[in-house]
Design a protein around this motif. Structure first.
Motif, short mmCIF file in Angstrom:
data_model
loop_
_atom_site.label_atom_id
_atom_site.label_comp_id
_atom_site.label_asym_id
_atom_site.label_seq_id
_atom_site.Cartn_x
_atom_site.Cartn_y
_atom_site.Cartn_z
N PRO A 8 27.01 44.55 49.18
CA PRO A 8 25.77 43.99 49.72
C PRO A 8 25.84 42.48 49.85
CG PRO A 8 25.48 44.52 47.41
CD PRO A 8 26.82 45.04 47.79
N PRO A 9 25.13 41.90 50.82
CA PRO A 9 25.10 40.44 50.97
C PRO A 9 24.11 39.82 50.00
CG PRO A 9 23.81 41.44 52.72
CD PRO A 9 24.38 42.57 51.90
N SER A 10 24.47 39.79 48.72
CA SER A 10 23.55 39.33 47.68
C SER A 10 24.22 38.25 46.84
CB SER A 10 23.14 40.50 46.78
OG SER A 10 24.28 41.00 46.08
N ALA A 11 23.40 37.51 46.11
CA ALA A 11 23.92 36.49 45.21
C ALA A 11 24.80 37.13 44.13
CB ALA A 11 22.77 35.71 44.58
N GLN A 12 24.38 38.30 43.65
CA GLN A 12 25.15 39.00 42.63
C GLN A 12 26.56 39.32 43.13
OE1 GLN A 12 25.14 43.36 40.38
NE2 GLN A 12 23.22 42.60 41.21
N ALA A 13 26.65 39.80 44.38
CA ALA A 13 27.96 40.14 44.94
C ALA A 13 28.82 38.89 45.13
CB ALA A 13 27.78 40.87 46.27
N ALA A 14 28.21 37.81 45.65
CA ALA A 14 28.97 36.57 45.87
C ALA A 14 29.47 36.02 44.55
CB ALA A 14 28.09 35.55 46.58
N PHE A 15 28.64 36.11 43.51
CA PHE A 15 29.02 35.65 42.17
C PHE A 15 30.26 36.40 41.69
CE2 PHE A 15 28.57 35.56 37.52
CZ PHE A 15 28.35 34.21 37.30
N GLN A 16 30.27 37.72 41.89
CA GLN A 16 31.42 38.52 41.48
C GLN A 16 32.64 38.26 42.35
OE1 GLN A 16 30.54 42.73 40.87
NE2 GLN A 16 28.45 42.26 40.26
N GLN A 17 32.42 38.11 43.66
CA GLN A 17 33.53 37.86 44.58
C GLN A 17 34.26 36.56 44.25
OE1 GLN A 17 31.37 38.13 48.31
NE2 GLN A 17 32.43 40.02 48.85
N SER A 18 33.51 35.58 43.74
CA SER A 18 34.13 34.28 43.48
C SER A 18 35.28 34.39 42.48
CB SER A 18 33.07 33.29 42.97
OG SER A 18 32.56 33.68 41.71
N ASP A 19 35.15 35.23 41.48
CA ASP A 19 36.22 35.42 40.50
C ASP A 19 37.48 35.98 41.17
OD1 ASP A 19 35.52 34.42 38.07
OD2 ASP A 19 34.70 36.27 37.28
N TYR A 20 37.27 37.00 42.01
CA TYR A 20 38.40 37.64 42.69
C TYR A 20 39.02 36.70 43.73
CZ TYR A 20 37.48 42.25 40.66
OH TYR A 20 37.34 43.31 39.79
N ALA A 21 38.17 35.99 44.47
CA ALA A 21 38.69 35.07 45.48
C ALA A 21 39.56 33.99 44.83
CB ALA A 21 37.54 34.43 46.26
N ALA A 22 39.06 33.42 43.73
CA ALA A 22 39.83 32.39 43.03
C ALA A 22 41.16 32.96 42.52
CB ALA A 22 39.01 31.82 41.87
N TRP A 23 41.10 34.12 41.90
CA TRP A 23 42.33 34.73 41.38
C TRP A 23 43.32 35.00 42.51
CZ3 TRP A 23 44.47 35.97 36.70
CH2 TRP A 23 45.59 36.80 36.74
N ASN A 24 42.84 35.56 43.62
CA ASN A 24 43.75 35.93 44.71
C ASN A 24 44.34 34.71 45.43
OD1 ASN A 24 43.49 38.63 44.17
ND2 ASN A 24 41.92 39.00 45.72
N VAL A 25 43.57 33.63 45.53
CA VAL A 25 44.13 32.39 46.08
C VAL A 25 45.22 31.87 45.14
CG1 VAL A 25 43.65 29.96 46.56
CG2 VAL A 25 42.12 31.74 47.43
N TRP A 26 44.92 31.87 43.86
CA TRP A 26 45.90 31.45 42.85
C TRP A 26 47.15 32.33 42.92
CZ3 TRP A 26 47.42 34.32 38.42
CH2 TRP A 26 48.20 33.62 37.49
N ALA A 27 46.95 33.65 43.01
CA ALA A 27 48.07 34.58 43.05
C ALA A 27 48.91 34.38 44.32
CB ALA A 27 47.55 36.02 42.99
N SER A 28 48.23 34.12 45.44
CA SER A 28 48.97 33.95 46.69
C SER A 28 49.82 32.68 46.69
CB SER A 28 48.00 33.92 47.88
OG SER A 28 47.25 32.71 47.93
N LEU A 29 49.40 31.67 45.94
CA LEU A 29 50.14 30.41 45.87
C LEU A 29 51.21 30.41 44.78
CD1 LEU A 29 47.24 27.83 46.40
CD2 LEU A 29 49.13 28.31 47.99
N THR A 30 51.07 31.30 43.81
CA THR A 30 52.01 31.34 42.69
C THR A 30 52.87 32.61 42.70
OG1 THR A 30 50.31 32.33 41.25
CG2 THR A 30 50.52 29.92 41.23
N LYS A 31 52.83 33.33 43.85
CA LYS A 31 53.67 34.52 44.05
C LYS A 31 53.39 35.61 43.02
CE LYS A 31 55.64 31.94 47.15
NZ LYS A 31 55.16 32.02 48.54
#
Length: 398
Positions: A302-325
């Protein structure tokens, strides 16, 4: 020759963008791996949107729900850049700002949020009040102040949309204006809060009835003028006088994003993979209102603050993972429940096996949002304010 660190550019400082930036700054980067993190937003302040209603009833002050980015990001290593995005060059991997600056990137995070579509009904863009930003709240506050100081016996408010925002606005404004207010919710569906748990819907319906809010179901809006609104019900048009029309329905992506050659839906949201990446552009991550995302289990997020809050953790991790292989993680959305404010001292909550309403739900909502405030320093300042204000009011009643 020293290799330049990678740059992560985050567009949008809402729940998705800001919390991704904060999480990225905390991840274990090794030495020269640590990238430059740049957060871009057109405002100088973060806005805790779920508490925006409390400004209208003066339960909270703007500093509590809209702290400056400079304050939040102090000592985090994240660079804040205030500006309006003029364009994104996907091939050159460069963001262009209206102010003239250009920001190159190795990873781009799109968290620009959505906009209220006011071009669907004649007169809406000129006369309806959206309620998404701090500026929207200030504009509505000024209009309310003028009406309250006038000699009008009744202040007539029409709220287009019987979803979360419409219902919460109606309850807060009914508590503010009391007997002087006349409220009408206009909803195209056959019930309000159609995506809400039954308990919350029933509790909200009873509260609205008790506050004297009229609900027009299966009703559309034909047009809006300065002092009236024309409604359509079963083919019949009825024009009624109004002092304020609040527009709380619809969401669309910004024109900037709609013009990008990225896969998107009819509302201008960008379609993503479960790892929150844009289709066929692995260097671009999308979250929040701008994202059309199905998580790892195939459920629509859903397009909600709760979802965006949760997505932020995954987005940060996946950006980190993509840069650190390292391997990336598919997003898993967890519905932690739904909270609705139903006035100045009442709320309703359904989730985690609980069904609550009244003052207990109101307190639970406040504590949950305090926990989600950005940064420990701001959490402590707001927490002290919330504890001390009731005590001060008892000592020095106005």
């Amino acid at each position: 020759m020293t290799e330049q660190p990678a740059r992560i550019c985050i567009l949008g400082g809402g729940f998705g963008g800001l919390y991704t930036a904060l999480r990225l700054s905390q991840l274990p980067w090794e030495g020269t791996q640590k990238p430059e993190i740049v957060l871009v937003d057109k405002s100088d302040r973060f806005l805790f949107v779920p508490l925006l209603y409390e400004l209208l009833t003066r339960e909270l002050q703007s500093w509590e729900i809209a702290p400056p980015f400079a304050e939040i990001l102090h000592n985090t290593g994240v660079r804040f850049c205030q500006g309006n995005v003029a364009g994104i060059d996907l091939e050159q991997q460069r963001v262009e700002l209206q102010e003239g600056a250009e920001i190159s990137y190795e990873r781009l995070i799109l968290a620009l949020g959505g906009e209220s579509p006011l071009d669907k009904v004649p007169g809406a863009a000129s006369y309806a009040f959206p309620f998404r930003t701090l500026a929207d709240a200030y504009r509505l506050e000024e209009r309310l102040r003028v009406l309250e100081q006038s000699d009008k016996e009744k202040i007539r408010i029409a709220i287009v949309g019987g979803g979360y925002c419409g219902v919460e606005l109606a309850c807060k404004l009914a508590d503010r204006l009391k007997e002087r207010g006349r409220f009408r919710i206009i909803e195209q569906a056959d019930k309000i809060l159609r995506n809400s748990p039954e308990y919350n819907r029933e509790t909200a319906s009873k509260t609205l009835e008790a506050k004297g809010v009229w609900i027009d179901l299966e009703t559309g809006v034909e047009s809006i003028a300065a002092d009236r609104i024309s409604l359509i019900y079963k083919g019949t048009v009825d024009t009624i006088p109004v002092d304020i029309v609040l527009w709380t329905v619809g969401m669309q992506g910004s024109p900037l994003v709609r013009n990008l050659p990225l896969k998107q839906n009819q509302r201008g949201q960008l379609v993503t993979t479960p790892t929150l990446q844009a289709i066929d552009r692995e260097e671009i991550f999308v979250l929040g209102d701008l994202s059309d995302c199905r998580d790892n289990e195939g459920q629509q997020v859903p397009p909600s603050a709760q979802a965006a809050f949760q997505q932020s953790d995954y987005a940060a991790w996946n950006v980190w993972a993509s840069l650190t292989k390292r391997p990336m993680l598919p997003f898993r959305y967890q519905n932690l429940g739904e909270m609705l404010t139903l006035g100045t001292d009442s709320a309703t909550y359904t989730g985690m096996g609980l069904q609550l309403d009244g003052q207990l739900a109101y307190l639970m909502r406040r504590l949950a949002y305090l926990y989600r405030m950005p940064g420990l320093e701001h959490q402590l300042k707001v927490g002290v304010s919330w504890i001390s204000n009731p005590i001060l009011e008892l000592i020095n009643p106005s």
